[in-house]
Design a protein around this motif. Structure first.
Motif, PDB file in Angstrom:
ATOM      1  N   GLY A 123       0.828  -1.202   0.000  1.00 21.45           N
ATOM      2  CA  GLY A 123       0.000   0.000   0.000  1.00 21.45           C
ATOM      3  C   GLY A 123       0.864   1.255   0.000  1.00 21.45           C
ATOM      4  O   GLY A 123       2.071   1.187   0.288  1.00 21.45           O
ATOM      5  N   SER A 124       0.282   2.393  -0.270  1.00 21.90           N
ATOM      6  CA  SER A 124       1.007   3.658  -0.358  1.00 21.90           C
ATOM      7  C   SER A 124       1.631   3.995   0.987  1.00 21.90           C
ATOM      8  O   SER A 124       0.944   4.016   1.997  1.00 21.90           O
ATOM      9  N   GLY A 125       2.933   4.200   0.984  1.00 24.43           N
ATOM     10  CA  GLY A 125       3.656   4.555   2.204  1.00 24.43           C
ATOM     11  C   GLY A 125       4.133   3.357   2.974  1.00 24.43           C
ATOM     12  O   GLY A 125       4.644   3.505   4.091  1.00 24.43           O
ATOM     13  N   ASN A 126       3.973   2.130   2.412  1.00 25.78           N
ATOM     14  CA  ASN A 126       4.372   0.935   3.159  1.00 25.78           C
ATOM     15  C   ASN A 126       5.866   0.906   3.451  1.00 25.78           C
ATOM     16  O   ASN A 126       6.330   0.235   4.387  1.00 25.78           O
ATOM     17  N   GLU A 127       6.641   1.678   2.668  1.00 30.17           N
ATOM     18  CA  GLU A 127       8.092   1.633   2.845  1.00 30.17           C
ATOM     19  C   GLU A 127       8.525   2.289   4.153  1.00 30.17           C
ATOM     20  O   GLU A 127       9.683   2.144   4.566  1.00 30.17           O
ATOM     21  N   ASN A 128       7.569   2.962   4.834  1.00 31.30           N
ATOM     22  CA  ASN A 128       7.922   3.592   6.097  1.00 31.30           C
ATOM     23  C   ASN A 128       7.852   2.623   7.282  1.00 31.30           C
ATOM     24  O   ASN A 128       8.265   2.982   8.395  1.00 31.30           O
ATOM     25  N   PHE A 129       7.349   1.404   7.012  1.00 26.88           N
ATOM     26  CA  PHE A 129       7.094   0.484   8.117  1.00 26.88           C
ATOM     27  C   PHE A 129       7.586  -0.937   7.744  1.00 26.88           C
ATOM     28  O   PHE A 129       7.729  -1.299   6.579  1.00 26.88           O
ATOM     29  N   GLU A 130       7.762  -1.760   8.766  1.00 25.92           N
ATOM     30  CA  GLU A 130       8.100  -3.188   8.580  1.00 25.92           C
ATOM     31  C   GLU A 130       7.586  -3.963   9.776  1.00 25.92           C
ATOM     32  O   GLU A 130       7.357  -3.397  10.852  1.00 25.92           O
ATOM     33  N   GLY A 164      14.869   4.969   7.366  1.00 26.72           N
ATOM     34  CA  GLY A 164      14.646   5.780   6.159  1.00 26.72           C
ATOM     35  C   GLY A 164      13.235   6.296   6.018  1.00 26.72           C
ATOM     36  O   GLY A 164      12.877   6.877   4.987  1.00 26.72           O
ATOM     37  N   ALA A 165      12.393   5.994   7.067  1.00 25.42           N
ATOM     38  CA  ALA A 165      10.994   6.433   6.986  1.00 25.42           C
ATOM     39  C   ALA A 165      10.913   7.966   6.942  1.00 25.42           C
ATOM     40  O   ALA A 165      11.714   8.662   7.561  1.00 25.42           O
ATOM     41  N   SER A 166       9.915   8.529   6.235  1.00 22.61           N
ATOM     42  CA  SER A 166       9.692  10.000   6.169  1.00 22.61           C
ATOM     43  C   SER A 166       8.239  10.271   6.561  1.00 22.61           C
ATOM     44  O   SER A 166       7.345  10.382   5.720  1.00 22.61           O
ATOM     45  N   LEU A 167       8.033  10.319   7.888  1.00 23.42           N
ATOM     46  CA  LEU A 167       6.686  10.544   8.404  1.00 23.42           C
ATOM     47  C   LEU A 167       6.496  12.060   8.605  1.00 23.42           C
ATOM     48  O   LEU A 167       7.316  12.700   9.251  1.00 23.42           O
ATOM     49  N   ASP A 168       5.385  12.592   8.113  1.00 24.41           N
ATOM     50  CA  ASP A 168       5.143  14.045   8.216  1.00 24.41           C
ATOM     51  C   ASP A 168       3.637  14.251   8.285  1.00 24.41           C
ATOM     52  O   ASP A 168       2.919  13.998   7.293  1.00 24.41           O
ATOM     53  N   PHE A 169       3.171  14.635   9.469  1.00 23.27           N
ATOM     54  CA  PHE A 169       1.734  14.828   9.661  1.00 23.27           C
ATOM     55  C   PHE A 169       1.182  15.843   8.683  1.00 23.27           C
ATOM     56  O   PHE A 169       0.060  15.722   8.206  1.00 23.27           O
TER      57      PHE A 169
END
Length: 702
Positions: free
Chosen positions: A632-639, A654-659
């Motif tokens: 899903g979109s943004g899955n690369e931020n999590f594992e 390498g996650a780029s979380l930005d509210f």
């Protein structure tokens, strides 16, 4: 014991007449005589001096080639020890009729005191020559002693001497031609006795080893004398029987001017020169008789034989003399009675000679024996149109005694027998016997596993007129299952994978003992879970296999403890333990539980921060092959990481979380292992805003 099988009648005598005058040779001294074995043609005759050291390198005179038995050698000028040799040439054998029979080398050693001498060369002089020490200090005495020893051992005692103490001079006496009709009928003298001894050497027949030439016979007798210093009992008997058989076969008269007399060779123990003939037993083989052609039989009885004191403490031995190509045979050779069966292809008129040797077993010092022979002529079977039949059971089981039905007869002459039928069976040996008056054959129990399963026997019916009827029966034994099988204990546990296919071979069991009939043999398994397996006979190998419909599951059952048992027909064996271990494989796909609510993560969460936990509600025991993937979109931020059995949802490096950019992630989670891919669940992660931006003031315009 070496036995003589082929009848060889070889009469051989070579007479030399040494004549001469003075030693200077002026008178033309000559050696002349005959080489006789039905007249030997082209034999080479030579004479040699025997030197003091025993060598014989100096030839006397020249050699001569015989012509129809006659020879002549000139220029003899020697006295002393002499070796005579005859070799080569051919003759027609009297017994077999074989032409061009080769003459073997024969020798004689004599001591001549003058230029005139008479010397015989025979198989006996050859034996004596081989026994002599040619380098003896007193060669003259050595020659005399060895020639006399051989004469004594072969029963050649002077016929004019009733004391049996003076041997015949086998050098100077010229043996008769025993095939001459005038010799056959003349009174017994030294020459005729000598000839009979030579015939006895040659006509020896026993059962196993053929000694069928003069070259083979002479060494056997010579070595026997050399090793024992006298003729052994074995060869006393065979030699005496040979003389007896020859006399009977050739119808030679043994008589003197007063009438028939005992043969001196036959009626004494040869090696001991029995002084008291009253100690000798008497063999009685019956009278000359006839036998019907083509495999018919007659009984011979030697029970009338007696010891010297008229008792029956005797042992017996029968010898059959027959044509070389005949298959006539005696049923036994060491009892008082025997049965003679004529050769199947021997023509009418064929003559057999049967010799009985009896040995007095009561004698303690010496073994006294006597021989007697009878002639038996093959005659034509009388015409008789009748057949015989015997009904035998269709199935003959092993280990069961049977009495077959009595024989029945059919044909024009079925009621024309003379007297009663007398029944015999061939072979007359276990497991079959016959009632001689009824013809009922009895078969004693036979073990099929002993090896012989088919028998052929011939039932013969003979009436008082010698009418003979045969019936040949073939009897086949049926195998029964009568041996309990034995199953060996397995040497180790068996192993099978839980996903093994139907028919997979785990290993094999061994039946160490079983009946030869294995058609009904089977191995069964018992115990919990036995339905998953079966034991199959694959060309003699009893393989344990996975059975159709098996449900093997490591997670349910890790091991089966079974019993194996082999049976054959109604016989059941011992039980053995069969342990089967099940090995695990990845065969269950993982199942994820749907999270009950959304997860929350700070937008400034550090790498590895735990967002929450996912739960695998069903999975294979081998978890090392399991993983959970996010899509899903943004899955690369999590594992999703397995932390000691807890599947933690974490912030990935390498996650780029930005509210301010993305307030929430709607992902899919799916678990996988080597068995396959599991279900998908929705994973919602809400990002929480944090103060992460400094305020910026706008510059007033005035």
């Amino acid at each position: 014991m070496e036995r003589f099988k082929k009848i060889i009648i070889i009469f051989l005598s070579i007479a030399f007449m040494f004549t001469g005058a003075c030693s200077d040779g002026d008178s033309g001294d000559t050696i002349s005589g005959d080489v006789v074995a039905a007249m030997v043609n082209k034999a080479t005759v030579k004479a040699y001096k025997i030197n003091p050291d025993g060598s014989t390198n100096d030839q006397i005179g020249g050699e001569n080639i015989s012509t129809n038995g006659s020879y002549s050698i000139s220029n003899l000028d020697y006295t002393g020890a002499v070796l005579l040799e005859a070799s080569g040439g051919t003759y027609t054998d009297e017994a077999t009729g074989n032409e061009n029979t080769a003459l073997t080398t024969l020798t004689a050693i004599a001591y001549i005191d003058s230029l005139t001498a008479i010397i015989s060369i025979t198989p006996l002089t050859h034996i004596a020559a081989q026994l002599m020490d040619r380098a003896a200090a007193d060669i003259k005495t050595e020659i005399k002693n060895k020639n006399e020893l051989v004469a004594e051992q072969f029963g050649l005692m002077q016929t004019s001497d009733n004391t049996n103490t003076n041997p015949i001079d086998i050098i100077s006496v010229q043996p008769d031609d025993i095939t001459d009709e005038t010799v056959k009928n003349k009174p017994l003298d030294d020459k005729k006795l000598y000839a009979l001894a030579l015939a006895g050497i040659s006509q020896n027949q026993e059962n196993e080893v053929a000694v069928n030439t003069l070259e083979k016979i002479i060494p056997v007798l010579m070595n026997d004398l050399k090793n024992n210093s006298e003729l052994s009992e074995t060869y006393q008997k065979s030699f005496s029987a040979g003389v007896s058989g020859y006399i009977t076969d050739k119808q030679i008269e043994i008589k003197n001017d007063s009438g028939s007399i005992p043969n001196p060779i036959i009626n004494k123990i040869i090696k001991n020169n029995v002084a008291n003939p009253g100690n000798l037993p008497t063999a009685n083989a019956g009278e000359d008789t006839t036998i019907i052609e083509k495999g018919r039989s007659i009984n011979l009885d030697g029970s009338a034989s007696r010891t010297y004191n008229n008792t029956t403490s005797l042992s017996y031995e029968w010898i059959l003399i027959k044509p070389n190509d005949s298959n006539a045979q005696l049923s036994s050779d060491n009892t008082s009675a025997t049965k003679l069966t004529s050769g199947t292809n021997d023509p009418v008129g064929t003559r057999y000679v049967v010799t009985l040797k009896v040995i007095d077993t009561n004698q303690t010092d010496d073994e006294y024996f006597h021989v007697a022979s009878i002639a038996i002529e093959v005659k034509k079977a009388p015409d008789f149109d009748c057949t015989m039949d015997v009904t035998i059971p269709t199935t003959i089981n092993e280990n069961t005694q049977y009495n077959f039905d009595a024989p029945t007869f059919s044909g024009p002459d079925k009621d024309n027998k003379i007297g009663n039928w007398t029944y015999t069976i061939t072979p007359d040996a276990a497991p079959f016997s016959v009632d001689s008056s009824t013809g009922v054959i009895t078969m004693t129990p036979i073990d099929y596993e002993a090896g012989t399963t088919t028998y052929t026997v011939t039932l013969t019916a003979t009436d008082d007129a010698a009418h003979v009827i045969d019936k040949t029966l073939t009897i086949t034994i049926t195998n029964l299952v009568d041996e309990t099988p034995v199953l060996d204990e397995p040497g180790a546990d068996f192993t099978v994978s839980e996903d093994a296919a139907v028919g997979f071979v785990l290993g094999s069991l061994t039946i160490s003992t079983n009946d030869e009939n294995t058609s009904d043999t089977a191995i069964t398994l018992t115990g919990t879970g036995n339905g998953n397996f079966e034991v199959i006979n694959d060309s003699g190998t009893w393989n344990i296999k996975v059975k159709a419909g098996a449900t093997l599951d490591f997670e349910t059952t890790q091991s089966y403890n079974l019993k194996a048992e082999v049976s054959n027909d109604t016989l059941t064996s011992n039980q053995v333990d069969v342990v089967i271990d099940v090995t695990n494989v990845v065969d269950t796909t993982p199942t994820l539980t749907q999270p009950s609510s959304a997860y929350t993560v700070l937008e400034n969460a550090a790498t590895g921060a735990i967002v929450g936990e996912l739960v695998i509600s069903d999975n294979d025991d081998i978890a090392s092959n399991t993983s959970i993937a996010l899509t899903g979109s943004g899955n690369e931020n999590f594992e999703v990481i397995n932390d000691s059995g807890t599947w933690n949802l974490k912030v990935k490096a390498g996650a780029s979380l930005d509210f301010e950019t993305t307030e929430s992630y709607a992902l899919k989670a799916q678990a996988n292992n080597t068995a396959g891919t599991g279900n998908e669940v929705d994973v919602t992660i809400n990002v929480t805003n944090v103060v992460d931006t400094t305020p910026t003031l706008t510059q007033p315009s005035s």
